[in-house]
Motif scaffolding. Structure first.
Motif, PDB file in Angstrom:
ATOM      1  N   GLY A 218       0.822  -1.215   0.000  1.00 65.02           N
ATOM      2  CA  GLY A 218       0.000   0.000   0.000  1.00 65.02           C
ATOM      3  C   GLY A 218       0.850   1.257   0.000  1.00 65.02           C
ATOM      4  O   GLY A 218       0.584   2.211  -0.744  1.00 65.02           O
ATOM      5  N   ARG A 219       1.886   1.264   0.818  1.00 64.95           N
ATOM      6  CA  ARG A 219       2.792   2.427   0.869  1.00 64.95           C
ATOM      7  C   ARG A 219       3.524   2.585  -0.453  1.00 64.95           C
ATOM      8  O   ARG A 219       3.676   3.693  -0.975  1.00 64.95           O
ATOM      9  CB  ARG A 219       3.787   2.240   2.027  1.00 64.95           C
ATOM     10  N   MET A 220       3.954   1.472  -1.033  1.00 60.62           N
ATOM     11  CA  MET A 220       4.667   1.530  -2.310  1.00 60.62           C
ATOM     12  C   MET A 220       3.728   1.916  -3.452  1.00 60.62           C
ATOM     13  O   MET A 220       4.157   2.574  -4.402  1.00 60.62           O
ATOM     14  CB  MET A 220       5.363   0.197  -2.585  1.00 60.62           C
ATOM     15  N   GLU A 221       2.458   1.547  -3.349  1.00 63.16           N
ATOM     16  CA  GLU A 221       1.473   1.981  -4.350  1.00 63.16           C
ATOM     17  C   GLU A 221       1.307   3.505  -4.291  1.00 63.16           C
ATOM     18  O   GLU A 221       1.290   4.167  -5.330  1.00 63.16           O
ATOM     19  CB  GLU A 221       0.110   1.327  -4.096  1.00 63.16           C
ATOM     20  N   ARG A 222       1.199   4.037  -3.075  1.00 64.89           N
ATOM     21  CA  ARG A 222       1.052   5.494  -2.929  1.00 64.89           C
ATOM     22  C   ARG A 222       2.265   6.236  -3.466  1.00 64.89           C
ATOM     23  O   ARG A 222       2.147   7.354  -3.960  1.00 64.89           O
ATOM     24  CB  ARG A 222       0.784   5.861  -1.465  1.00 64.89           C
ATOM     25  N   ALA A 223       3.432   5.609  -3.404  1.00 65.33           N
ATOM     26  CA  ALA A 223       4.662   6.212  -3.940  1.00 65.33           C
ATOM     27  C   ALA A 223       4.797   5.991  -5.446  1.00 65.33           C
ATOM     28  O   ALA A 223       5.731   6.492  -6.064  1.00 65.33           O
ATOM     29  CB  ALA A 223       5.882   5.633  -3.222  1.00 65.33           C
ATOM     30  N   GLY A 224       3.871   5.210  -6.035  1.00 69.41           N
ATOM     31  CA  GLY A 224       3.889   4.983  -7.472  1.00 69.41           C
ATOM     32  C   GLY A 224       4.863   3.911  -7.938  1.00 69.41           C
ATOM     33  O   GLY A 224       5.152   3.826  -9.131  1.00 69.41           O
ATOM     34  N   LEU A 225       5.359   3.074  -7.025  1.00 67.31           N
ATOM     35  CA  LEU A 225       6.370   2.084  -7.371  1.00 67.31           C
ATOM     36  C   LEU A 225       5.772   0.760  -7.849  1.00 67.31           C
ATOM     37  O   LEU A 225       6.381   0.064  -8.662  1.00 67.31           O
ATOM     38  CB  LEU A 225       7.286   1.824  -6.174  1.00 67.31           C
ATOM     39  N   VAL A 226       4.630   0.387  -7.321  1.00 68.41           N
ATOM     40  CA  VAL A 226       3.943  -0.853  -7.682  1.00 68.41           C
ATOM     41  C   VAL A 226       2.439  -0.603  -7.726  1.00 68.41           C
ATOM     42  O   VAL A 226       1.954   0.410  -7.211  1.00 68.41           O
ATOM     43  CB  VAL A 226       4.228  -2.010  -6.674  1.00 68.41           C
ATOM     44  N   VAL A 227       1.736  -1.529  -8.349  1.00 72.70           N
ATOM     45  CA  VAL A 227       0.264  -1.542  -8.285  1.00 72.70           C
ATOM     46  C   VAL A 227      -0.159  -2.963  -7.932  1.00 72.70           C
ATOM     47  O   VAL A 227       0.538  -3.931  -8.240  1.00 72.70           O
ATOM     48  CB  VAL A 227      -0.414  -1.106  -9.611  1.00 72.70           C
ATOM     49  N   ARG A 228      -1.301  -3.043  -7.288  1.00 78.52           N
ATOM     50  CA  ARG A 228      -1.894  -4.337  -6.961  1.00 78.52           C
ATOM     51  C   ARG A 228      -2.998  -4.608  -7.974  1.00 78.52           C
ATOM     52  O   ARG A 228      -3.819  -3.734  -8.229  1.00 78.52           O
ATOM     53  CB  ARG A 228      -2.520  -4.258  -5.565  1.00 78.52           C
ATOM     54  N   THR A 229      -3.001  -5.796  -8.546  1.00 83.36           N
ATOM     55  CA  THR A 229      -4.050  -6.165  -9.489  1.00 83.36           C
ATOM     56  C   THR A 229      -4.605  -7.531  -9.115  1.00 83.36           C
ATOM     57  O   THR A 229      -3.924  -8.329  -8.463  1.00 83.36           O
ATOM     58  CB  THR A 229      -3.518  -6.203 -10.941  1.00 83.36           C
ATOM     59  N   GLN A 230      -5.827  -7.777  -9.523  1.00 84.82           N
ATOM     60  CA  GLN A 230      -6.470  -9.068  -9.263  1.00 84.82           C
ATOM     61  C   GLN A 230      -5.972 -10.103 -10.255  1.00 84.82           C
ATOM     62  O   GLN A 230      -5.761  -9.797 -11.429  1.00 84.82           O
ATOM     63  CB  GLN A 230      -7.989  -8.950  -9.393  1.00 84.82           C
ATOM     64  N   CYS A 231      -5.838 -11.302  -9.801  1.00 89.13           N
ATOM     65  CA  CYS A 231      -5.507 -12.421 -10.672  1.00 89.13           C
ATOM     66  C   CYS A 231      -6.789 -12.777 -11.425  1.00 89.13           C
ATOM     67  O   CYS A 231      -7.813 -13.041 -10.796  1.00 89.13           O
ATOM     68  CB  CYS A 231      -5.022 -13.595  -9.831  1.00 89.13           C
ATOM     69  N   PRO A 232      -6.786 -12.745 -12.749  1.00 89.35           N
ATOM     70  CA  PRO A 232      -8.027 -12.938 -13.503  1.00 89.35           C
ATOM     71  C   PRO A 232      -8.663 -14.318 -13.327  1.00 89.35           C
ATOM     72  O   PRO A 232      -9.864 -14.452 -13.457  1.00 89.35           O
ATOM     73  CB  PRO A 232      -7.604 -12.720 -14.963  1.00 89.35           C
ATOM     74  N   ASP A 233      -7.871 -15.320 -12.985  1.00 88.17           N
ATOM     75  CA  ASP A 233      -8.400 -16.681 -12.866  1.00 88.17           C
ATOM     76  C   ASP A 233      -8.604 -17.130 -11.426  1.00 88.17           C
ATOM     77  O   ASP A 233      -8.950 -18.276 -11.188  1.00 88.17           O
ATOM     78  CB  ASP A 233      -7.459 -17.657 -13.574  1.00 88.17           C
ATOM     79  N   ASP A 234      -8.346 -16.252 -10.465  1.00 91.64           N
ATOM     80  CA  ASP A 234      -8.468 -16.615  -9.055  1.00 91.64           C
ATOM     81  C   ASP A 234      -8.863 -15.364  -8.282  1.00 91.64           C
ATOM     82  O   ASP A 234      -8.034 -14.515  -8.000  1.00 91.64           O
ATOM     83  CB  ASP A 234      -7.136 -17.180  -8.556  1.00 91.64           C
ATOM     84  N   ARG A 235     -10.108 -15.235  -7.932  1.00 92.86           N
ATOM     85  CA  ARG A 235     -10.594 -14.009  -7.273  1.00 92.86           C
ATOM     86  C   ARG A 235      -9.906 -13.729  -5.939  1.00 92.86           C
ATOM     87  O   ARG A 235      -9.859 -12.602  -5.499  1.00 92.86           O
ATOM     88  CB  ARG A 235     -12.105 -14.068  -7.086  1.00 92.86           C
TER      89      ARG A 235
END
Length: 183
Positions: free
Chosen positions: A79-96
């Protein structure tokens, strides 16, 4: 009744030196990463693990295993790294239930900028002090310890054993992954 196998003088010296290195080295490396790139050592480790994975993305469960961060701690870290723009979290399309941590272009740029200085610091503070024989002996010894601890959940605490059972039994990789670890 068993008797305690106390450490001999050599073992005691090695153990105490190891503890001292484990206290000092990460702090020195982190201070330098923070000064130069506003990164923590954990930020750097996450960036490296994700960057070395297929398509610069890694299942959160596998990232937790590789970084030895609890799922909760990793969630806060990402979450902290997302706010810094370093990573994003995405859903796995085949596993909710599954999520990926994906490196952003900014994260990739920061890692490429930080890596040369970090490697120089590791050389200066660790490898340049040792000769080739010491490095080889250290690598063999540490590999043996890591293999014993990493492959045998019985050597860990109850929480570590429970997490390993959960990781290996309750959450597999996305079906579109090349291997069962999701990378």
């Amino acid at each position: 009744m068993s008797t305690t196998r106390w450490l001999n003088e050599n073992e005691q010296g090695a153990w105490r030196a190891w503890l001292e290195v484990m206290r000092l080295l990460p702090n020195h490396l982190e201070d330098r990463l923070h000064e130069r790139h506003d990164l923590t050592l954990t930020d750097y480790q996450v960036l490296v693990e994700v960057s070395e994975s297929a398509e610069h993305r890694l299942r959160m469960t596998e990232l937790s295993h590789r970084t030895q961060l609890s799922k909760s701690r990793l969630s806060h870290q990402i979450g902290r790294m997302e706010r810094a723009g370093l990573v994003v979290r995405t859903q796995c399309p085949d596993d909710r239930r599954g999520q990926w941590a994906e490196l952003t272009e900014q994260g990739w740029t920061v890692l490429r900028e930080a890596a040369p200085g970090h490697v120089s610091d590791v050389r200066e503070l660790f490898f340049d002090i040792l000769d080739e024989q010491q490095v080889a002996a250290l690598a063999a010894g540490l590999r043996a310890v890591a293999d014993k601890i990493g492959m045998n959940p019985a050597t860990g605490c109850a929480n570590a054993r429970a997490e390993m059972v959960e990781r290996n039994g309750a959450e597999g990789a996305c079906p579109d992954s090349a291997n069962p670890d999701g990378d």
